[in-house]
Each structure stands twice: as C-alpha cells, then as structure tokens.
Design a protein around this motif. Structure first.
Motif, PDB file in Angstrom:
ATOM      1  N   TYR A 188       5.773  -1.096   6.560  1.00 17.10           N
ATOM      2  CA  TYR A 188       4.617  -0.492   7.226  1.00 17.10           C
ATOM      3  C   TYR A 188       4.179   0.787   6.522  1.00 17.10           C
ATOM      4  N   ALA A 189       5.137   1.536   5.976  1.00 17.10           N
ATOM      5  CA  ALA A 189       4.787   2.724   5.193  1.00 17.10           C
ATOM      6  C   ALA A 189       4.028   2.326   3.931  1.00 17.10           C
ATOM      7  N   LEU A 190       4.483   1.249   3.281  1.00 19.37           N
ATOM      8  CA  LEU A 190       3.788   0.714   2.104  1.00 19.37           C
ATOM      9  C   LEU A 190       2.348   0.331   2.444  1.00 19.37           C
ATOM     10  N   GLY A 191       2.200  -0.370   3.551  1.00 14.44           N
ATOM     11  CA  GLY A 191       0.873  -0.821   3.953  1.00 14.44           C
ATOM     12  C   GLY A 191      -0.086   0.324   4.169  1.00 14.44           C
ATOM     13  N   ALA A 192       0.418   1.404   4.798  1.00 13.17           N
ATOM     14  CA  ALA A 192      -0.426   2.575   5.024  1.00 13.17           C
ATOM     15  C   ALA A 192      -0.779   3.240   3.695  1.00 13.17           C
ATOM     16  N   GLY A 193       0.212   3.317   2.803  1.00 17.50           N
ATOM     17  CA  GLY A 193      -0.030   3.942   1.507  1.00 17.50           C
ATOM     18  C   GLY A 193      -0.998   3.166   0.640  1.00 17.50           C
ATOM     19  N   ALA A 248      10.099   1.760  -1.551  1.00 17.77           N
ATOM     20  CA  ALA A 248       9.260   2.893  -1.951  1.00 17.77           C
ATOM     21  C   ALA A 248       9.665   4.188  -1.265  1.00 17.77           C
ATOM     22  N   VAL A 249       9.525   5.284  -2.010  1.00 15.26           N
ATOM     23  CA  VAL A 249       9.807   6.624  -1.490  1.00 15.26           C
ATOM     24  C   VAL A 249       8.542   7.471  -1.477  1.00 15.26           C
ATOM     25  N   THR A 250       7.809   7.474  -2.593  1.00 14.68           N
ATOM     26  CA  THR A 250       6.580   8.261  -2.685  1.00 14.68           C
ATOM     27  C   THR A 250       5.465   7.447  -3.327  1.00 14.68           C
ATOM     28  N   PHE A 251       4.247   7.735  -2.934  1.00 15.73           N
ATOM     29  CA  PHE A 251       3.035   7.195  -3.547  1.00 15.73           C
ATOM     30  C   PHE A 251       2.089   8.350  -3.852  1.00 15.73           C
ATOM     31  N   VAL A 252       1.305   8.208  -4.906  1.00  9.92           N
ATOM     32  CA  VAL A 252       0.162   9.107  -5.066  1.00  9.92           C
ATOM     33  C   VAL A 252      -0.960   8.573  -4.177  1.00  9.92           C
ATOM     34  N   GLY A 253      -1.980   9.381  -3.965  1.00 12.90           N
ATOM     35  CA  GLY A 253      -3.100   8.935  -3.148  1.00 12.90           C
ATOM     36  C   GLY A 253      -3.927   7.880  -3.865  1.00 12.90           C
TER      37      GLY A 253
END
Length: 589
Positions: free
Chosen positions: A194-199, A333-338
């Motif tokens: 779900y975090a991936l999907g939001a990112g 995943a831990v971090t994504f750029v915008g």
C-alpha cells in the motif's frame, strides 16, 4: 476499495476485475499468455489443494524452483491458500556452475526446513541429490503432474490465513554472506504494497511490465503481489534471459503494451544504452512510461543520465526515473523520490566523504550521489553512528529503519536476528546520509576500505575503473584485504576486460582511481568476461571475490563444466531420486 489484510484476501478481492490479471511472455515470438486474477486464483487454489493432498500442513515450508512465471505465480499464491510458507529459489541458469548452484540451493532448503520442493520437468533431473542432502524434503515434485493429482476446481480446506502468518521466506541474495531467510508476514507485505501504491500514485488503469526474476523481492513483491493488492489493470512478465539476450525487447514491450511502470537495476539501463541499436527501436514510443524505477544496487547518476539522453528521441522522459532505496528485510521499498521529479545527484567532495562528511562541491572531480527520496508515511528512517547515536544531516552513518514493513527476523537464526533488530529498529548495514530529509546511499559497512583512517567506498573505485576504455562496465569489484606487511588494508581492484592480456589497462585503471579519489590501488587484476561471481539476482559478490582472490582461484571458475561432468551429475541425480523414491535415504551416492 476495501483494504485487504492478507495476500490471499487481496487476490480473492481482485477476482472481481475480469479485465485485470497477469500476462506472460516466455519466448520472443510466442503469443503472450494471459490469466485473469480469477483464473490465477482458481489455479492457485488447485495448487494449494494438491499441497494438502500431499500432506503439507499449515506452517510447513515448500521450496519453489519454477522458471515458468505463470506456474510460479500460481504456486506462491497456492502455498498461501494452503497455509504453507513458500520458499522461492532461483532456478539453475548455467549447468556449468551446477555444483555451486546445488550447494546454495541445499543451504536454502535445509535452513528453511522444506518438506516439499516443486519444480518443472526440465529442472527436476538435476535436483535428485536434494532428497539425500536435505533430510526434511519428502519429495521433489514436477508442477504439471503435481496439480493433476486433484480436480481442477479443488481448493484447500480448513485454512484461515491471518495477517500475522508468515507469507513466505525471502532468502537474501548473499552478496556478502550465505543467504539468510528473511521472514515476512502478510501484514509486512500488505503495509509495504500500500505504501508502494501511494508512492507510485497507481490507479485502476495502471499497467506494469517486468523482466525481473520473480524469486527476487523487487520482481515478486513489486510485480506479483502489488497488482493484485491494488487491483490495477495488470502486469506483463518477460523472462530475464530474454532481456539479457536482447535488451531492446524490454523497450519494445514497454511500447507495445503502453506500460506505465517498470523497474530495473542500474546495470540494466547501462546495458540498454550500450547495446541497443537504433534500427531495433523502429516504431517504439516510450511516452506512456510514467515510472522507470531504479534500485537493488548502487545507482550511478551518469548511467541514468546517459539512458535518458539516448532514448529521449523515442519519447522517454527523464522525469520518469524513480531512484529508490529498499531491501528484503524491509519487505521491499524504503524510500521513493517524488513522481515527475528530475533526476538529482548531490555533488560532494571526495576527500570530505572519506572522513564521513557529505560536503557539497562544484569541483570537476566531485562525487555524484543520487537522491533516493523520502520514507513512506508510517515508516521511519534515521542515520546513526557506530554507537547508535542519531547523526545530523550530511553526516555519513548507518541507515536504520522502523515501521510495519520491517521483517519478523531471519528464519531459524536468532543470533543474526538480534544483531540487526534492536528496540524495533532495523540496522541495515548500509551507509548513507540525509539532506533536507531525503536519503543518499553511499555503500555497505562491510565493504568499506579503510586506509590510514580514511573510508573509501568500493563503488567509487569500481565506477572510476569502469570509465576506462576496455573495461566491461558494471563488472568491476574493489575490496580490501588486511596486510600485516603494509600495516593497512591491501587495495585490490578486479576488473573484467575485453582483452585480459592488455597490461597497459592496469596502469590506466590505477591512474584513473588515483586522479579522482587520491588512492593508489595495490593491485589491479584483469579478468576475462564471466569471471566475477554474482548472486542469483545478478549482483556482484565482493566477499566471494575476495575469498577467491585469497585462495588463488579468482578467474579460474569462468569455464563451464565439461559435457562428461554434466552427464555424470545427471546420472547421479537420477539415481539419488530413484533411491529416495523407494525409501533408501540412508546414504549419499
């Protein structure tokens, strides 16, 4: 859309979408096979029923060695429907290295305590020894015949999958040590997806395309679990071997399928830039690609920048790049750029970085460290020193993580679990620093080369060596070995080159590293292509390279085993299988 709590619940919910599902491209000229979410769920339940019929109980581990992507997807979901714990294992890629492959596979299955292994008819003949080498394994089954033991509409009975149940064991690639079994629950995976999907800002129309191995976290969680959990239009898989054989096929498929999302390691973008010819891209349009993710290995700004410039004429936008940081112990995943941000790198002073400070620099020889973005909501990240004290921005230290995506621990390894999980924080073993709350990754703690108190990152040495003409880009390993006679670490750079006997390359590599990093390597080892050891996911193994160097074996393992060796092995494997099948497991052949 109601939030699912388990992966099986998510797949069940996705079955309501008739037009969504998984597509599979096995061979370039074969038609694409499509299985809807509903059909995938039906096939998965059948596999789960077959597991139950074979006596597999909830909580038992099942090894999956399945090169076919459709069988793999059905099997891993099927194991979950049966309450079993799937253990994905990479299939053999090269019979010339089968002894090493069997040793690694034996370690994984033994560590996991697998009771059953499911593979295909082509791989089955070389796995005969597993039943004598791994006492817990009761049988090695072939997928196609295994599922035929139950009715097509069969499903597991009496299984209640809960969020805290272990979903599967993700054995790490083993770039610095023997693979460890990362224990991930359904709750861990659901939180990360779900975090991936939001990112990624996915929608019901989002379509992905991936050639990544499905036994690796980026391919498995990112492209098998995520589409079903988020109920997007779907994903197409293509074989990793197809990409390696012809990188242009990846871009052609992205264009043909009008895919929005794809991910790949840094080396893949470099391979495309180097090998794809213009005539291979006739009719290609990459303008639909919103996200070209990059992770799983150190990210080089110049590699991505070159890709963006090379393929801009075919509609690729550099803002599609999404550099990220992740690891198996954090689900993925831990971090994504915008989204839609331009590719960014922090230019820092090389001399200051070796002393632990990321000091901005505009000098020509400044190092470029790619921005990997921010953590997801509900997740935490901090940088700490050797004593565990938080560090301020632009100070290099160990990256630590906390949140719902963090693993339960390493399967059957309490000691190593305690080494990395402390007070809810996961010690990653990676080095990095923060700038305005965004993460910049420098390397691995274990890989650091320390000379006279200065810290050198092997990735920097490797990158500089790769810039020398004649060196195979992305095929360089730098490491240090303690040398009492020198009173410090001895610095070794091993590089695969096109002409191993070109001695002038040694001087050129050494001069390049000295010029840019003010460090003179003690030895440059030139090797033929294929000499450097890699993990199942294609990462170079520094620790293994160091071991081979110390043992005098570096460069001697690139030759494939002879035909007679392969025949002997197959014969032995089949005989082991026959003996095991008839109950004679008292001795190894």
């Amino acid at each position: 859309m109601i939030r699912s709590e388990t992966l099986t619940q998510a797949l069940d919910a996705a079955t309501a979408r008739a037009d969504g599902g998984y597509s599979h491209l096995v061979q370039e000229k074969d038609p694409v096979k499509f299985f809807s979410y509903a059909e995938t769920a039906r096939r998965a339940r059948r596999f789960g029923a077959a597991l139950q019929a074979a006596g597999v109980r909830p909580g038992e581990r099942v090894g999956l060695i399945l090169p076919d992507s459709s069988e793999f997807v059905e099997a891993i979901y099927g194991a979950m429907y049966a309450g079993a714990i799937a253990v994905p294992v990479y299939p053999p890629m090269n019979l010339g290295q089968f002894e090493g492959y069997l040793a690694n596979t034996t370690h994984i299955l033994r560590q996991a305590g697998c009771s059953l292994v499911v593979t295909d008819g082509k791989v089955r003949p070389i796995l005969g020894r597993l039943m004598s080498n791994v006492p817990s394994v009761r049988a090695v089954e072939v997928y196609a015949s295994f599922v035929k033991q139950v009715d097509e509409r069969a499903a597991p009975i009496g299984v209640d999958v809960k969020p805290d149940d272990v979903a599967f064991l993700q054995f790490t690639s083993g770039s610095t040590s023997r693979p460890k079994g990362v224990t991930l629950t359904h709750a861990n995976l659901i939180a990360n997806v779900y975090a991936l999907g939001a990112g990624l800002n996915t929608s019901e129309d989002t379509y992905g395309l991936s050639w990544l191995p499905l036994y690796h976290d980026m391919g498995l969680i990112g492209f098998v679990f995520t589409p079903a959990v988020l109920q997007v239009r779907g994903v197409q898989f293509m074989s990793p071997l197809l990409f390696l054989k012809r990188p242009a096929l990846w871009l052609r498929q992205l264009s043909e399928r009008k895919a929005h999302v794809s991910f790949a390691p840094n080396f893949a973008y470099g391979l495309c830039t180097a090998r794809i010819k213009d005539h291979e891209l006739q009719g290609v349009d990459l303008s639909h690609l919103r996200v070209a993710g990059c992770g799983a290995e150190p990210i080089q700004y110049d590699t991505l920048n070159a890709f963006a410039e090379r393929f801009a004429a075919w509609g690729f936008r550099r803002t599609a790049f999404l550099p990220c940081y992740g690891m198996a112990e954090h689900s993925l995943a831990v971090t994504f750029v915008g989204l839609d941000e331009d590719l960014r790198a922090d230019k820092v002073d090389a001399d200051a970085l070796v002393h632990g400070e990321a000091k901005p620099s505009e000098a020509d020889d400044a190092l470029k460290v790619v921005c990997c973005g921010r953590t997801f909501p509900g997740h935490e990240l901090r940088i700490v020193d050797a004593e565990g004290n938080p560090l301020p921005e632009r100070r290099v230290g160990q990256i630590e993580l906390r949140g719902p995506s963090v693993m339960r621990g390493y399967w059957g390894d309490a000691e190593r679990t305690l080494q990395v999980l402390r007070d809810g924080w996961l010690a990653t073993g990676d080095l990095g620093y923060l700038v305005d709350g965004e993460l910049y990754v420098c390397g691995r703690i274990k890989d650091l080369i320390i000379i006279h108190g200065r810290n050198y990152y092997p990735q920097d040495l490797e990158w500089q060596a790769s810039q020398v003409e004649g060196v195979r880009k992305g095929n360089v390993v730098a490491f240090g070995i303690e040398d009492a006679s020198l009173g410090r670490e001895r610095v070794i750079v091993a590089a695969e080159v096109r002409t191993p006997h070109a001695d002038d390359l040694r001087d050129k590599i050494a001069a390049k590293i000295l010029e840019t990093l003010a460090l003179k390597p003690d030895e440059i080892v030139l090797l033929p292509p294929g000499s450097l050891p890699k993990t199942s996911s294609g990462k170079l193994q520094r620790n293994k390279t160091s071991e081979l160097y110390r043992d005098g074996q570096l460069g001697k393992g690139a030759v494939k085993a002879g035909t007679i060796d392969v025949i002997k092995h197959l014969a032995t494997s089949r005989w082991s299988y026959i003996r095991a099948a008839f109950g004679s497991r008292d001795a190894e052949d």
